[in-house]
Design an enzyme around this catalytic site. Sequence first.
Site: not given
Length: 297
Positions: A131-133, A137
Site C-alpha cells: 500500500h503506497c501512501m 492506493n
Amino acid sequence: MGRPAEGYWRFVSVPVVIVLLIMGFSYHTLVVLVIHPWLNVNTTTGFANVALLTILCTMALHSYALAVVRDPGYIPSSYLPDLEEEVAVHEVKRKVFLGGNRYCQKCEQYKPPRAHHCRVCKRCVLRMDHHCMWVNNCVGHYNYKAFFLFTVYASGAGLQSMILLGTHFIQTLGDEGPEDMDAKVFSESVTSSAFPRVICAVILVPALIAAAAMMTWHFYLLLHNKTTIEYHEGVRATWLAEDIGQGYRHPYDIGIFINLVAALGPSVSCWLCPSATGHLSPDLQCETFSGDILEME
Ligand SMILES: [Zn+2]
Ligand SMILES: [Zn+2]
C-alpha cells in the site's frame, strides 16, 4: 469489484498533492527559469530539452494518475476457489513454502493465489505489492505497471532536470551578464531567479534518489515476477527450507522475458505505455515454473 463511489475526492490526499506540486513546480522552474533564459527554446538545443522534459513529465503524470485512480484489483465477493483435489495440493504447497493463508478472516472470503489483505484499504487485493501512501492506493494487479512506469519516467525527468540545473549553475558562475546591462541589475536578476532554482534542486535530489531506488527495486522484482510481499515471504521460506536442508525457489519466476511480459504486456513496443494493460485480464492465471497453473479468479 471496486470501491464504493465517493467522488473524485477519494483519490486526493496530502502526499498526492505534494507529488503533483513537486512535478508542476520543477517543470515550471526548469522551463521558465533555466532552459529558456539559458538555452533559448527557439534554438535546437533549447527546444530539444523542453520537448524531452515535457514528454517525460507528461508520461510520469499519466502513469501517476493511473496508479492513483485505477482499481488495484479487488476480489469479487463471489470468488470461490476451485476445491478440486489437484488445486488443493497446490494450496498446501503454497502454505508450506509461502506461509499463505488463502482464507481472509477479515473479509470472510477466500482469496486467490498472490492476493493479500490490505489493512489500509480494508480489502483483499489481487497480486498485492504494497500500500503506497504516495499514490493513496494499493499497488496491485491492475496498477502495478503504471506505478513502475511512474518511477521510470520520474527518474528520467529528475535526472535530466538535475543535469540541466547543475550545468546551468556551473556555466553561470562568474558570469557578469551582457555588456549593456548594469552589473547591479544583472546581479539582482540572477539572485531572484536563483532562489527557486536552489529550492528546486533541494527538492529534486531526494525525489530523484527515491524514484531511482524504487525503479531499481521494482525492476529487480519484475525480472523475478515477485511482489514486495512475496520477496519478504521468500526470505522467510528460504530460511525455513535451509533449516530442513532444502532449497527454495519463487514459484512464479518462469524466466526473465516471460516475467516481463506478464507484468508489462506481450508487445514490447507497449512496455513503456502505462495504459496498455489489456493483457491483465480478470481471468488471469498464475503460471508456476513447475508448469502448474493456479487460478487467480
Ligand atoms: Zn481481506
Ligand atoms: Zn491498500
